[in-house]
Design a protein around this motif. Structure first.
Motif, short mmCIF file in Angstrom:
data_model
loop_
_atom_site.label_atom_id
_atom_site.label_comp_id
_atom_site.label_asym_id
_atom_site.label_seq_id
_atom_site.Cartn_x
_atom_site.Cartn_y
_atom_site.Cartn_z
N ILE A 23 73.70 -12.99 -1.94
CA ILE A 23 73.20 -13.88 -0.88
C ILE A 23 73.00 -15.30 -1.42
CG2 ILE A 23 71.37 -14.27 0.83
CD1 ILE A 23 72.95 -11.71 1.37
N GLU A 24 72.38 -15.40 -2.58
CA GLU A 24 72.21 -16.71 -3.22
C GLU A 24 72.97 -16.83 -4.52
OE1 GLU A 24 69.07 -15.47 -1.92
OE2 GLU A 24 69.15 -16.86 -0.23
N LYS A 25 73.36 -15.68 -5.09
CA LYS A 25 74.07 -15.75 -6.38
C LYS A 25 75.03 -14.59 -6.56
CE LYS A 25 70.46 -13.43 -9.04
NZ LYS A 25 69.42 -13.54 -10.02
N GLY A 42 71.95 -20.80 -17.12
CA GLY A 42 70.72 -21.15 -16.43
C GLY A 42 70.72 -22.62 -16.05
N TRP A 43 69.73 -22.98 -15.27
CA TRP A 43 69.63 -24.35 -14.80
C TRP A 43 69.02 -25.25 -15.84
CZ3 TRP A 43 71.16 -26.39 -10.14
CH2 TRP A 43 71.68 -25.46 -9.23
N VAL A 44 69.40 -26.51 -15.77
CA VAL A 44 68.79 -27.50 -16.66
C VAL A 44 67.31 -27.60 -16.32
CG1 VAL A 44 68.68 -29.95 -17.25
CG2 VAL A 44 70.89 -28.85 -16.85
N GLY A 75 70.75 -32.34 0.41
CA GLY A 75 69.51 -31.92 1.07
C GLY A 75 68.92 -30.70 0.38
N ASN A 76 67.68 -30.38 0.78
CA ASN A 76 66.95 -29.29 0.11
C ASN A 76 67.10 -27.93 0.78
OD1 ASN A 76 66.02 -31.10 -1.79
ND2 ASN A 76 64.12 -31.52 -0.67
N GLY A 77 67.80 -27.87 1.92
CA GLY A 77 67.96 -26.59 2.61
C GLY A 77 69.07 -25.74 2.01
N LYS A 78 69.10 -24.48 2.42
CA LYS A 78 70.11 -23.57 1.91
C LYS A 78 71.45 -23.79 2.59
CE LYS A 78 71.35 -18.64 1.91
NZ LYS A 78 71.90 -18.52 0.56
N GLY A 79 72.52 -23.77 1.81
CA GLY A 79 73.85 -23.79 2.42
C GLY A 79 74.85 -24.76 1.81
N LYS A 80 74.43 -25.53 0.81
CA LYS A 80 75.35 -26.52 0.24
C LYS A 80 76.48 -25.83 -0.53
CE LYS A 80 71.72 -28.12 -1.81
NZ LYS A 80 70.68 -27.34 -1.12
N THR A 81 76.10 -24.96 -1.44
CA THR A 81 77.12 -24.26 -2.23
C THR A 81 77.93 -23.33 -1.34
OG1 THR A 81 75.88 -24.43 -4.28
CG2 THR A 81 77.48 -22.64 -4.14
N THR A 82 77.25 -22.60 -0.44
CA THR A 82 78.00 -21.67 0.42
C THR A 82 78.95 -22.44 1.35
OG1 THR A 82 75.99 -21.51 1.74
CG2 THR A 82 76.53 -19.64 0.38
N ALA A 83 78.58 -23.61 1.78
CA ALA A 83 79.49 -24.41 2.62
C ALA A 83 80.74 -24.78 1.84
CB ALA A 83 78.78 -25.66 3.12
N GLY A 118 75.20 -30.56 -3.89
CA GLY A 118 73.97 -30.57 -4.67
C GLY A 118 72.91 -31.49 -4.09
N ARG A 119 71.67 -31.13 -4.40
CA ARG A 119 70.52 -31.94 -3.96
C ARG A 119 70.58 -33.34 -4.55
NH1 ARG A 119 65.50 -27.83 -4.05
NH2 ARG A 119 66.69 -26.05 -3.33
N TYR A 120 69.81 -34.22 -3.96
CA TYR A 120 69.58 -35.56 -4.50
C TYR A 120 70.85 -36.39 -4.65
CZ TYR A 120 65.60 -32.71 -6.04
OH TYR A 120 64.57 -31.82 -6.09
N LYS A 147 63.07 -14.87 -4.37
CA LYS A 147 63.94 -15.46 -5.39
C LYS A 147 65.41 -15.23 -5.00
CE LYS A 147 60.80 -16.52 -8.64
NZ LYS A 147 59.87 -15.46 -9.10
N ALA A 148 66.29 -15.95 -5.70
CA ALA A 148 67.73 -15.85 -5.43
C ALA A 148 68.20 -14.40 -5.53
CB ALA A 148 68.49 -16.72 -6.43
N ARG A 149 68.89 -13.94 -4.49
CA ARG A 149 69.35 -12.55 -4.43
C ARG A 149 70.86 -12.44 -4.67
NH1 ARG A 149 67.80 -11.14 1.33
NH2 ARG A 149 68.13 -13.37 1.54
N LYS A 164 62.82 -23.89 7.48
CA LYS A 164 62.09 -22.80 6.84
C LYS A 164 62.92 -22.35 5.66
CE LYS A 164 59.88 -20.09 10.51
NZ LYS A 164 59.89 -18.72 11.09
N HIS A 165 62.30 -21.91 4.58
CA HIS A 165 63.06 -21.26 3.50
C HIS A 165 62.21 -20.17 2.90
CE1 HIS A 165 65.63 -20.40 0.17
NE2 HIS A 165 66.47 -21.36 0.48
N TYR A 166 62.75 -18.96 2.83
CA TYR A 166 61.96 -17.83 2.32
C TYR A 166 61.59 -17.99 0.84
CZ TYR A 166 66.91 -16.26 1.94
OH TYR A 166 68.26 -16.19 1.74
N PHE A 167 62.34 -18.86 0.13
CA PHE A 167 61.94 -19.13 -1.26
C PHE A 167 60.58 -19.85 -1.29
CE2 PHE A 167 61.51 -21.64 -5.07
CZ PHE A 167 62.04 -20.85 -6.08
N ALA A 168 60.50 -20.90 -0.48
CA ALA A 168 59.27 -21.70 -0.45
C ALA A 168 58.14 -20.98 0.29
CB ALA A 168 59.55 -23.05 0.21
N GLU A 194 80.96 -28.99 -7.71
CA GLU A 194 79.79 -28.22 -7.29
C GLU A 194 78.57 -28.64 -8.11
OE1 GLU A 194 77.80 -26.01 -5.36
OE2 GLU A 194 78.11 -24.48 -6.91
N GLU A 195 77.49 -28.93 -7.44
CA GLU A 195 76.26 -29.45 -8.07
C GLU A 195 76.54 -30.78 -8.79
OE1 GLU A 195 73.89 -27.99 -6.86
OE2 GLU A 195 74.38 -25.87 -6.63
N GLY A 196 77.56 -31.48 -8.32
CA GLY A 196 77.88 -32.78 -8.92
C GLY A 196 76.76 -33.79 -8.74
#
Ligand code: ATP
Ligand code: MG
Length: 173
Positions: free
Chosen positions: A171-173, A67-69, A11-19, A136-138, A166-168, A157-161, A103-105
């Protein structure tokens, strides 16, 4: 672990990696051995520093090129992903770990860094007593079909969108 299952956090919400990190810490608390293989990531994520304190139980390995692809993956990104896949395959073949996190598989499959067949193969070779987490998304339909648990996190809601936050660090990184 007596019986391990396959979990997918997407999904697109925050929490996948932190979970997945939260689950890894919980597992280590129970004395389980954990492998976290992070696709597409390379660098100073705070979780790497934090988990160094649990290095007897939690192993974190990164398979990114910095960095990200963006757009088409570079040769370096592809080579890194190959290594990540090889490590996951070994970890799941030997059954050395109680919990294995790809992670991000899902993104790695989405970007063609590993094939869908390879991911399904990893899910297939999972030993009975190992828990496999794919984040990971998708997430691919076939991956979700094969999993025992799928959590899709939606961004109500997402404060990024909404606010361009940006990733802090911490908190995000
Ligand atoms: P976390 O690592 O905080 O648990 P996640 O694993 O669920 O988040 P990813 O999909 O891996 O999130 O996204 C990584 C980062 O991408 C986010 O932390 C955020 O900074 C950034 N990002 C970019 N666009 C968005 C968006 N529309 N919604 C959420 N995050 C976004
Ligand atoms: Mg993530």
């Amino acid at each position: 672990m007596e019986k391990g299952y396959i979990q997918v956090y997407t999904g697109n919400g925050k929490g996948k990696t932190t979970a997945s990190l939260g689950l890894s810490v919980r597992a280590a608390g129970a004395g389980f051995k954990v492998l976290i293989a992070q696709f597409m990531k390379q660098g100073d994520y705070s979780e790497i520093k934090a988990l160094e304190r649990f290095s007897d139980l939690i192993t974190v390995r990164q398979f990114g090129a910095g960095g990200w692809v963006k757009g088409k993956p570079s040769d370096k990104e592809k080579a890194q992903a190959r290594e990540g896949y090889a490590l996951l395959k070994e970890a799941l073949t030997t059954g050395e770990y109680d919990v294995v996190v790809a992670e991000e598989g899902n993104l790695a499959v989405k970007y063609g860094l590993i094939t869908l067949e390879e991911m399904l193969g990893l899910m297939e070779m999972k030993p009975e007593g190992t828990e496999l987490i794919i984040t990971g998304r998708y997430a691919h339909e076939e991956v979700m079909k094969k999993a025992d648990l799928v959590s899709e996190i939606q961004p109500v809601k997402h404060y990024f969108a909404d606010q361009g936050v940006k990733a802090r660090v911490g908190i995000e990184k």
